[in-house]
Design a protein around this motif. Structure first.
Motif, mmCIF file in Angstrom:
data_model
loop_
_atom_site.group_PDB
_atom_site.id
_atom_site.type_symbol
_atom_site.label_atom_id
_atom_site.label_comp_id
_atom_site.label_asym_id
_atom_site.label_seq_id
_atom_site.Cartn_x
_atom_site.Cartn_y
_atom_site.Cartn_z
ATOM 1 N N ALA A 35 -12.030 -1.373 -4.427
ATOM 2 C CA ALA A 35 -10.650 -1.777 -4.134
ATOM 3 C C ALA A 35 -10.636 -2.999 -3.218
ATOM 4 C CB ALA A 35 -9.908 -0.610 -3.480
ATOM 5 N N VAL A 68 -14.404 10.929 -3.816
ATOM 6 C CA VAL A 68 -13.030 10.654 -3.397
ATOM 7 C C VAL A 68 -12.157 11.920 -3.401
ATOM 8 C CG1 VAL A 68 -10.960 9.265 -3.845
ATOM 9 C CG2 VAL A 68 -13.243 8.322 -4.349
ATOM 10 N N PHE A 116 -15.496 3.630 -4.097
ATOM 11 C CA PHE A 116 -14.067 3.441 -4.401
ATOM 12 C C PHE A 116 -13.448 2.405 -3.453
ATOM 13 C CE2 PHE A 116 -9.954 5.421 -2.817
ATOM 14 C CZ PHE A 116 -9.136 4.818 -3.746
ATOM 15 N N PHE A 138 0.852 -1.197 0.000
ATOM 16 C CA PHE A 138 0.000 0.000 0.000
ATOM 17 C C PHE A 138 0.880 1.238 0.000
ATOM 18 C CE2 PHE A 138 -2.252 3.498 1.945
ATOM 19 C CZ PHE A 138 -3.509 3.424 1.379
ATOM 20 N N LEU A 139 0.586 2.164 -0.910
ATOM 21 C CA LEU A 139 1.304 3.437 -0.931
ATOM 22 C C LEU A 139 0.344 4.541 -0.516
ATOM 23 C CD1 LEU A 139 3.593 5.430 -1.706
ATOM 24 C CD2 LEU A 139 2.764 5.326 -4.066
ATOM 25 N N ALA A 140 0.660 5.229 0.583
ATOM 26 C CA ALA A 140 -0.104 6.424 0.957
ATOM 27 C C ALA A 140 0.513 7.586 0.188
ATOM 28 C CB ALA A 140 -0.020 6.664 2.457
ATOM 29 N N PHE A 141 -0.307 8.211 -0.672
ATOM 30 C CA PHE A 141 0.207 9.220 -1.598
ATOM 31 C C PHE A 141 0.525 10.539 -0.905
ATOM 32 C CE2 PHE A 141 -0.742 7.972 -6.168
ATOM 33 C CZ PHE A 141 -0.867 6.630 -5.890
ATOM 34 N N LEU A 190 -7.856 -1.733 3.616
ATOM 35 C CA LEU A 190 -7.206 -2.686 2.709
ATOM 36 C C LEU A 190 -6.202 -3.577 3.435
ATOM 37 C CD1 LEU A 190 -6.764 -0.377 -0.421
ATOM 38 C CD2 LEU A 190 -8.638 -1.928 0.126
ATOM 39 N N GLN A 204 -8.008 4.234 3.985
ATOM 40 C CA GLN A 204 -7.840 3.223 2.928
ATOM 41 C C GLN A 204 -6.882 2.134 3.388
ATOM 42 O OE1 GLN A 204 -6.836 5.162 -0.858
ATOM 43 N NE2 GLN A 204 -7.993 6.917 -0.142
ATOM 44 N N GLU A 243 -6.257 8.589 3.298
ATOM 45 C CA GLU A 243 -5.229 7.611 2.941
ATOM 46 C C GLU A 243 -5.086 6.571 4.059
ATOM 47 O OE1 GLU A 243 -5.034 8.619 -0.453
ATOM 48 O OE2 GLU A 243 -3.028 7.812 -0.241
#
Lengths: 268, 446
Positions: A121, A161, A117, A100-103, A181, A177, A174
């Motif tokens: 996912a 989103v 969304f 997982f990448l937190a932007f 996930l 999510q 983030e």
């Protein structure tokens, strides 16, 4: 005298002891310019490592290369994730396998509700793992539990989103999510950027709540202050496209005092 | 004449042969109307790209294909199982097959006193005089050859009349099924929606086609929305892949009245939705919304003309297109503000999402302003899928095709969020999902 045949003990490999992430001599080029120039890193489950470094040292490049963003070309080296070649996977496959990448700059998607969304996912990942998908009601129950744990208002679920979200809300989204996930490896790319101290604390609490012996985290940051709240096991300084120095959490404080000047020279 | 006179001939000949049998024969004003219209059609010719209003849309099927007029047998064709975009939410449902009403497939509902819906044939048979003031009077034939052809040949359609202060409790659903004939046929359906002072109605038209064969649906609708009345007019265009679909809508909107036009289109080989709205009473308001999804070699034209003739009127237009393959979209939006129409508020947006580098959109806004105190804006954008958003979705585990689908929905969302009733919104969601899954499977309409 007869000899008893000796039993050979099978060597047990504990998953938790094995490196979750191994980056070896990684070279990454963006727009024809080499940004990472032979980077190495090993991260085990249960560990939180921080990557610090001056602007332009390649911190975000590392994050994007791991997540599989187009335009980030790996020219040499490799990334093993759970012993598998991460670079061979599509971005969605990496996510489904637990990355997982937190932007740093979460993207706005008008007209798509946050829950839609998240459910899309969540179920895509379940499907990839051969697990049954959750229906709308089951999913809502799960996501409400997560928002409650993280102290996020349900209103954020109904909104499109990231549209009209404040900087703090985007980062909390983030973290939400990430909580939904449930990744094995979370990469947080400059999660502290653009946050005031209160928002930073809230986000850090959310991240800390997700620390677990089964999960590894890579916290990318320019400033030490995030690491006051998310205390890392190891700190690495990325400079000139390589890890220039590694140490314990005290290294972060040293950098705060001295700055990156010595590494800037090393990189030059 | 800039039109094509050769393509005119078969229709003029058809008119001469059929006129004695067209509905309303023997009604003098109607006979005169038809004769004047066929003459006008002959003068104007079939539109060609040499005409500014048809610059981007060439009616090639009319040059190549001989369409015969529909007959009794076509109207009696087996319609199979017809879908409904409203289901139980429909208060009244009329079904037309190849342009003619099929009472056996229609399900009339209870309408309140003062409201009446029937076929054009029935209305002309029972009391033609009642239509004289409107039929062929709201629609303006200047520069409108295809409307003129429709006026000459109009065969059937629906007539909805809602009396003063009457509100329809449930939407009316009209289904038009085409494409059941073995050879190309032309239907000229003519509809009339007349809302008296303070009345309200929602009409949902669903145009669909059986099979892949060629047919020509040349529809026209005249609408009058009197003072303080409110008409919601939804259209779903899912014609067969060989269809030529032309729809001309002319509406007149009175003081403090509202006309809401919405068109969702995925069908037809070539389609043109041409709406002309005249805002004739102070406080009149209109919104025109269009969403279309095209692929293969489909061509979809949305042309609007909104005329502000009095002070304090407003109009908002949003058209969004998704184009894949070699599909071509056209948007022409004309806003006319007459000298007296002070404080006009006009806003027009046309956005297009190109999923293929072979797809094309031609967008042409035209502002014609004669008043000095007006607020008018227009904007057009064309773009591809946002790569940053695509990567964001994929980085969350959403496979590429599904991520693209979400972004297409995101793009169209603005045009769909006001769509009511709920069953229609759900039906559109399903049509979008079906369109997207065809895209994911790489199917083409070519």
């Amino acid at each position: 005298m007869t000899r008893k045949p000796q039993k050979t003990k099978p060597t047990k490999v504990k998953m938790s002891k094995k490196a979750l992430l191994e980056i070896k001599a990684l070279h990454v080029t963006v727009d024809g310019k080499e940004i990472l120039k032979g980077m190495d890193l090993v991260l085990n489950r249960g560990e939180v490592h921080a990557i610090m470094g001056p602007n332009g040292s390649g911190k975000s490049t590392l994050a994007y290369a791991m997540a599989g963003r187009g335009g980030y070309e790996v020219t040499k080296g490799r990334i093993l994730y759970g012993g598998r070649n991460l670079l061979r996977m599509e971005p969605e496959e990496r996510a489904a396998e637990g990355l997982f990448l937190a932007f740093q700059y979460p993207v706005e998607i008008p007209g798509v509700a946050n829950t839609t969304f998240l459910k899309e996912a969540f179920n895509a990942i379940r499907k990839h793992r051969g697990e049954g998908e959750l229906d709308a009601m089951q999913f809502l129950k799960l996501v409400r539990q997560k928002t409650k744990e993280l102290g996020i208002s349900d209103d954020m679920l109904r909104r499109p989103v990231n549209v009209g979200f404040s900087g703090g809300e985007k980062k909390r989204n983030e973290v939400l999510q990430m909580a939904v996930l449930n990744p094995d490896l979370a990469v947080l790319d400059e999660t502290d950027s653009g946050l005031d101290i209160d928002a930073l604390k809230v986000v850090a609490e959310g991240v800390n709540a997700l620390r677990s012996p089964e999960r590894a985290m890579l916290v990318i940051t320019h400033y030490q202050r995030l690491l006051d709240y998310i205390v890392p096991d190891r700190v690495h300084v990325l400079a000139g496209g390589r890890i220039a120095r590694s140490g314990g959490k005290e290294l972060a404080r040293e950098l705060e005092e001295k700055g990156y000047a010595e590494f800037a020279e090393a990189a030059a | 004449m800039a039109g094509n006179s050769i393509a005119v001939r078969p229709f003029v000949e058809q008119f001469a042969a059929l006129k004695a049998g067209l509905p309303g024969t023997g009604v003098p004003w109607l006979g005169d109307l038809r004769e004047a219209a066929i003459e006008r059609f002959g003068d104007l010719g079939v539109p060609t790209p040499r005409l500014e209003a048809w610059k981007y849309t060439r009616l090639r099927p009319l040059e190549k294909t001989a369409y015969r007029a529909v007959g009794e047998a076509d109207a009696a064709a087996d319609a199979g199982r017809l879908p409904s975009v409203l289901g139980a939410a429909a208060g009244h449902r009329l079904v037309f097959v190849n342009g003619r009403l099929r009472p056996d497939l229609s399900t009339p509902g209870a309408l309140p006193d003062g409201a009446r819906i029937e076929s054009l044939r029935d209305a002309l048979a029972s009391d033609p005089g009642a239509l004289e003031a409107q039929l062929g009077r709201i629609g303006v034939l200047d520069g409108q050859p295809m409307l003129a052809l429709n006026t000459a040949m109009m065969d059937d359609g629906y007539v909805l009349r809602v009396g003063p202060g009457v509100a329809l409790p449930a939407p009316v659903e009209i289904v038009f099924l085409g494409g059941t004939a073995d050879e190309p046929v032309a239907c000229h359906t003519r509809n009339l929606i007349l809302l008296d002072e303070g009345s309200r109605a929602t009409v949902v038209e669903h145009h669909l086609g059986a099979g892949k064969g060629a047919y020509f649906a040349n529809g026209a609708t005249e609408i009058s929305v009197a003072g303080a009345a409110h008409l919601t007019h939804h259209k779903v265009q899912a014609e067969g892949s060989g269809a030529l679909h032309l729809a001309t809508v002319h509406a007149e909107v009175g003081a403090d009245a509202t006309y809401e036009g919405f068109c969702f289109a995925t069908g037809a080989r070539l389609s043109r939705y041409e709406v002309g709205v005249r805002l004739v009473g102070s406080g009149a308001n209109c919104s025109l919304t269009g969403a279309y999804m095209m692929r293969g070699d489909q061509h979809c034209d949305n042309t609007t003309v909104v005329e502000h003739t009095v002070p304090d009127t407003s109009c908002r237009e949003v058209f969004k297109g998704v184009l894949d393959g070699k599909a071509r979209g056209v948007f022409q939006g004309r806003i006319v503000v007459r000298e007296d129409a002070q404080r006009t508020d006009g806003n027009q947006t046309c956005k297009t999402l190109l999923l293929s580098d072979r797809a094309e959109i031609d967008a042409k806004p035209e502002l014609e302003i004669y008043a000095d105190d007006v607020k008018c804006s227009h904007g057009a954008t064309v773009g591809a899928i946002d790569e940053d958003a695509l990567f964001y979705l994929r980085s969350r585990g959403i496979p590429e095709a599904a991520a693209r689908g979400l972004l297409v929905r995101s793009f169209l969302a603005e045009t769909l969020h006001d769509v009511k009733p709920e069953p229609l919104a759900e039906a559109l969601e399903e049509m979008i999902a079906a369109w997207l899954s065809q895209a994911a499977n790489g199917e083409q309409h070519e």
